[in-house]
Design a protein around this motif. Sequence first.
Motif, mmCIF file in Angstrom:
data_model
loop_
_atom_site.group_PDB
_atom_site.id
_atom_site.type_symbol
_atom_site.label_atom_id
_atom_site.label_comp_id
_atom_site.label_asym_id
_atom_site.label_seq_id
_atom_site.Cartn_x
_atom_site.Cartn_y
_atom_site.Cartn_z
ATOM 1 N N UNK A 235 0.872 -1.179 -0.077
ATOM 2 C CA UNK A 235 -0.112 0.103 -0.028
ATOM 3 C C UNK A 235 1.015 1.433 -0.121
ATOM 4 N N UNK A 236 0.149 2.454 -0.404
ATOM 5 C CA UNK A 236 0.861 3.704 -0.208
ATOM 6 C C UNK A 236 0.317 4.340 0.875
ATOM 7 N N UNK A 237 1.575 4.519 1.926
ATOM 8 C CA UNK A 237 1.062 5.210 3.199
ATOM 9 C C UNK A 237 2.085 6.295 3.449
ATOM 10 N N UNK A 238 1.728 7.122 4.666
ATOM 11 C CA UNK A 238 2.443 8.056 5.022
ATOM 12 C C UNK A 238 2.807 7.635 6.419
ATOM 13 N N UNK A 239 4.163 7.486 6.539
ATOM 14 C CA UNK A 239 4.552 6.934 8.001
ATOM 15 C C UNK A 239 4.502 8.077 9.153
ATOM 16 N N UNK A 240 3.920 7.819 10.155
ATOM 17 C CA UNK A 240 3.945 8.986 11.122
ATOM 18 C C UNK A 240 4.701 8.284 12.588
ATOM 19 N N UNK A 241 5.719 7.733 12.310
ATOM 20 C CA UNK A 241 6.421 7.051 13.559
ATOM 21 C C UNK A 241 6.765 8.216 14.473
#
Length: 571
Positions: free
Chosen positions: A285-291
């Motif tokens: 999937x295409x995601x934006x990481x928010x770690x």
Amino acid sequence: MISFEESIATAVAATGTFKKEEVIPLLSIPQETTHGNFSLPCFALAKTLRKAPKIIAEEIASQIVLPLGLSKVEPVNGYLNFFIDRDFLAQSVLEAVAATQLSYGHFAPNNKTVVIDYSSPNIGKELAFHHLRSTMIGNSLARIYKAAGYRVERVNHLGDWGTAFGKLIVMYLREDRKTDPATLDSLTVKELNILYSSFSKASKEEPELEDAARAAFSKLETGDVFYRTLWLAFRAATLKELMRIYNMMGVSFDHYTGESFYEPLMPAVIEELQQKNLMTHSQERDVVMLDEFNLGPCLIRKSDGSTLYATRDLAAAIYRKKEFNFDKCLYVVDLGQSLHFKQVFHVLEKMGREWYTDMYHIPFGVILNQSEDGKWEKGKTRTGTASLLRDVIEAASEKILTFIDEKNPELENKAAVATQIGISALTFNDLKNRRLMDVKFDWDSALSFEGATGPYVQNAHVRLCSIMRKAGYTVNVADVDWKILTDDYSYELIKVLSRKGDRIRQACEIDEPSVLAQYALEIAEAAHRYIHNDRVLGSPEEKARLFLVQSTQVVLENVLDLLGLFPIRAM
RNA sequence: GCCCUCAUAGCUCAGUUGGAUAGAGCGCGCCCCUCCUAAGGGUGAAACCUGCGUUCGACUCGCGGUGGGGGUACCA
């Protein structure tokens, strides 16, 4: 008009003890009538002045020059209690009400814009009882913000896009239904709702239906004409029923921009995410990481390339900022979605939209239904544990109608009034408590109209109107002898009326309609008590008392309106 | 597991931003319609989950427990 707080602060500061700006935040309204109208605790000064609070209070009391409108000041146990002149209070409050009428306590335009996103139901499903919450909280907030001086844009972010439509399409075709224009035109939400549950049921046996639904949505999203026809028909059918209920509830919107509206805007969002190097490919999937925010990734695109609601919310936020240039944007959505909004807001932050701090999720508690084993849990439209809104409205209205038949059978438009009281009762029940509280739904308490309820508040308004009607004339401010309105019942009622502006400000500050709902109860209580104890018509004090009745009616009418309740005049 | 949220009278909830004696409704016990709508008014019994801490002062703020609810990668 200078507020009492301010003139007290000035007078206290003149004694050389407190500084003026220290006084106002310390001033409180005592709950005991014997403690006056305002109270100033002097404990904070004890250290710097090296004196006992009791002594400080006594010294200020002996030195202070009382400002206009205050009758006395009394030092007691380290508190300084201020008493307002009763006829001065009556005059200043009621003259203001007379001058401003329904907008008494409102604020001047502040040139700020607030966008409020509420109700936002899913197309293809019937409104369930829990939709009342977002709808009525948002409806009330919109009215409150307007009263507080904001320009308000009311947005219904219809859930008219997404995998759910894949499900409906799959099921519709699987059941081999007709797809000619006439049939599609006469579709009802009820049928769609059934289609939904059959899908849920069927997909338990055949999990591959879920994939089929996703594929169908993907096809819809890529512009399949036939699928789009079906989608339009589903949407129209739901909208028809939706509008019927909104009209009945007195709810309206400035924009019905659903999720599909943002479909053409999404490629730009995705492109920007790619350009700014924010998007990563993970687990297909295409995601934006928010770690860095200690949050899970925000999903932007599924493995088949179709979008998710976070994507659409990003597009919507950016669109709204551009279109309305808002100072605040509120999302009135249940607390179960707080993670989603945190993610969306943080993605905006990472995109460099510094206005992400103006976005607010206004969460509210969920409606809990009691399951067979006695546990309270979130109701589901799919499994049918949630009650339908129109059923609840109908039951409430019916019950009210039997009340009317019993108490006031001669009433005109009985059925229509019953519906208005019924809806107001449900609304009030939803708004009277802090919005984060979960609501345990059971028919008995939802349909209980005794005590602190909508009908109680409406009844106070009705009784005031009844007195005015029977009087047959209205009193002019100039003809009021304020001295008459100084007995305990008048005084207590006027004190309540004087707080309207404060309550509006507070409700707006914390986005909490319950502040005004509680206030409506206070007014109703004081009004009921007043007309019970101070006879109006035929008394020597008739003119002044009738004027107080008129003033109370206007204040209460507007408070009911700010809550989205019907301010009926006879019941 | 982690995150969010809630906890006040038998039940459902208020509590004026940290102030004096914690307020209502329902239910329970009484009283008031020759009186503007008794869908009302009056009156009695009954409560701050727990332990530390901050403060002149804590239901309110902080930390740790306990219990309920919600959320936690291709639903919205």
